[in-house]
Design an enzyme around this catalytic site. Structure first.
Site, PDB file in Angstrom:
ATOM      1  N   ARG A 193       0.883  -1.234   0.045  1.00 37.07           N
ATOM      2  CA  ARG A 193       0.021   0.087  -0.017  1.00 37.07           C
ATOM      3  C   ARG A 193       0.886   1.404   0.065  1.00 37.07           C
ATOM      4  NH1 ARG A 193      -4.841  -1.703   4.183  1.00 37.07           N
ATOM      5  NH2 ARG A 193      -5.501  -3.636   3.325  1.00 37.07           N
ATOM      6  N   ARG A 212       2.123   1.090  10.191  1.00 36.35           N
ATOM      7  CA  ARG A 212       1.571   1.461   8.963  1.00 36.35           C
ATOM      8  C   ARG A 212       2.805   1.438   7.907  1.00 36.35           C
ATOM      9  NH1 ARG A 212      -3.028   4.023   8.089  1.00 36.35           N
ATOM     10  NH2 ARG A 212      -3.020   4.499  10.404  1.00 36.35           N
ATOM     11  N   GLU A 246      -6.491  -1.004  15.598  1.00 38.62           N
ATOM     12  CA  GLU A 246      -7.022  -1.699  14.628  1.00 38.62           C
ATOM     13  C   GLU A 246      -6.137  -2.802  14.365  1.00 38.62           C
ATOM     14  OE1 GLU A 246      -8.466  -2.098   9.753  1.00 38.62           O
ATOM     15  OE2 GLU A 246      -8.401   0.084  10.736  1.00 38.62           O
ATOM     16  N   SER A 249     -10.448  -5.803   9.931  1.00 37.17           N
ATOM     17  CA  SER A 249     -11.515  -5.338   9.617  1.00 37.17           C
ATOM     18  C   SER A 249     -12.297  -6.347   8.666  1.00 37.17           C
ATOM     19  CB  SER A 249     -11.277  -3.952   8.736  1.00 37.17           C
ATOM     20  OG  SER A 249     -12.454  -3.099   8.408  1.00 37.17           O
ATOM     21  N   ARG A 308       0.897  -6.290  12.671  1.00 38.46           N
ATOM     22  CA  ARG A 308       0.173  -5.659  13.653  1.00 38.46           C
ATOM     23  C   ARG A 308       0.013  -6.605  14.942  1.00 38.46           C
ATOM     24  NH1 ARG A 308      -3.931  -0.715  11.943  1.00 38.46           N
ATOM     25  NH2 ARG A 308      -2.383   0.317  10.693  1.00 38.46           N
TER      26      ARG A 308
END
Length: 426
Positions: free
Chosen positions: A262, A277, A349, A352, A390
């Site tokens: 990403r 991130r 988070e 999801s 994560r």
């Protein structure tokens, strides 16, 4: 992707759904585009009908030896041919204008999704596990990893730039252990089919899941036109692209552990330190393909599967129902699972899980045939089960010791060759 006919029949509901997402009404604009297209199609059909009729009249005129009339009709047919040919190109442009406008409109939320503008409108569904009380000031994962000599951001920056990391030794093995543990759980206990999918996809695959055209800046593209997957959802969901499944094949449940890429185009200044991130990370993805009647239950099931990873690792977490303004583009309803990070003193988070209804299926042409022989669009679901990097962050921060060492959760020890603690090399 929406059916323009549905918008025409349900314009008020359509605009109300957009409003709940904080968007302006669009039905009138979209229907105006479609009206222009429809009027042009009618005009072309009339021209084609007249051309067919005139062609027949030419034969009759010649049979009657009326050469003047025949010549007039032939000229008319030639003119109509040009009108039709140029009109077909205009029809393609008008159709593209409608499709392009529809392609960037997000899915409509389900009725049970709370209305809100941003994350402040999210609702906590449940909280599991009590955060550990430390008798020392807990550190963040990058402080622990760098002190152990097993997490190297400096070298990664030299090699690749910001938002990359080298994991070494026991931390590299812990990353691998987490992915293997998650895959074994989801395949062995929850019945997902393990898949090793392509990491490069074509435009139509990224379009099918809703990543294109709206989010092209969030993706990495190769010089020959492929897109690096931002998540295995793209590859896995497109397995049913342009297919008509038998209802007996549903639900289809697939899982994959892949690298993900990403650009984090909208993340400037956020989480600039550490592994939260990154441009490249690994994730175990869950994808389900279901009938419309079962997708709601499947969503709850998928969320429980992702939560179970954290339960077995002994990591405290909470599950949040996202409000209308905080959901993803393709989602109708989303649960975010947030793990407790003591180094940040916050929940972050880690998964999801979303049900997309037939939104992606329409973009992909994915259908199933029911017992009555009729076909309808499948429903698609996707979720992280979990983001591996994560989860590694969460393990480091929750299992850290005062001396900087990290206890390995019992569930992971079989994957670590019997290692029970990660310590700095002497």
């Amino acid at each position: 992707m929406f059916d323009i006919k549905w918008i025409r029949d349900n314009s008020e509901d359509f605009d109300a759904g957009l409003k709940s997402r904080g968007l302006e009404p669009l039905a009138e604009k979209l229907l105006a585009l479609d009206d222009a297209r429809r009027q042009h199609v009618t005009k072309l059909q009339d021209a084609q009908s007249r051309r067919n009729a005139a062609s027949k009249e030419i034969g009759k005129a010649k049979g009657a030896k009326d050469e003047a009339l025949a010549a007039k009709l032939m000229a008319e047919v030639a003119d109509l041919k040009e009108v039709i040919q140029s009109g077909e190109e205009e029809e393609r442009q008008l159709t593209k204008a409608v499709d392009d406008a529809l392609a960037v409109i997000p899915n409509l939320p389900r009725e049970d999704v709370p209305v809100g503008r941003d994350e402040k409108g999210n609702t906590e569904v449940r909280r599991v596990g009590e955060p550990r009380k430390f008798n020392f000031q807990p550190k963040q994962h990058f402080e622990l990893g760098e002190a152990l000599g097993l997490m190297d951001f400096e070298t990664a920056t030299k090699v690749s730039g910001a938002r990359f990391v080298f994991l070494k030794g026991a931390l590299a093995r812990l990353d691998r252990a987490l992915g293997s543990f998650m895959l074994d759980l989801h395949t062995g206990t929850f019945g997902y089919t393990e898949t090793n999918p392509p990491l490069l996809v074509r435009d139509d695959a990224a379009y099918g899941t809703g990543n294109l055209p709206k989010f092209s800046e969030d993706l990495f593209q190769t010089t020959n036109g492929y897109w690096l997957i931002p998540t295995a959802e793209v590859s896995l969901t497109n397995v049913v692209r342009d297919r008509i499944l038998d209802e007996a094949e549903l639900p289809m449940r697939m899982t994959a552990w892949t690298p993900c890429f990403r650009s984090e185009a909208g993340a400037a200044g956020r989480d600039t330190r550490g592994m939260i991130r990154q441009h490249q990370f690994s994730k175990v993805e869950l994808v389900s393909i279901t009938s419309p009647e079962t997708s709601g239950d499947e969503h709850e099931r998928m969320t429980n599967c992702a939560e179970d990873v954290l339960r077995r690792l002994g990591l405290p977490f909470r599950t949040m129902l996202l409000c209308t303004g905080d959901m993803g583009f393709a989602s109708r309803k989303t649960y975010d699972i947030e793990v407790w990070l003591p180094g940040q003193d916050a929940y972050r988070e880690i998964s999801s899980c979303s049900v997309c209804g037939d939104f992606q299926a329409r973009r992909m042409g994915a259908r199933f045939r029911g017992a009555d022989g009729k076909t309808q669009f499948v429903h698609t679901l996707n979720g992280s089960g979990l983001a591996v990097g994560r989860t590694l962050v969460a393990v480091l921060e929750n299992y850290q010791q005062a001396d900087g060492s990290v206890i390995i959760p019992e569930a992971l020890q079989p994957y670590m060759g019997g290692l029970t603690k990660i310590e700095k090399a002497g």
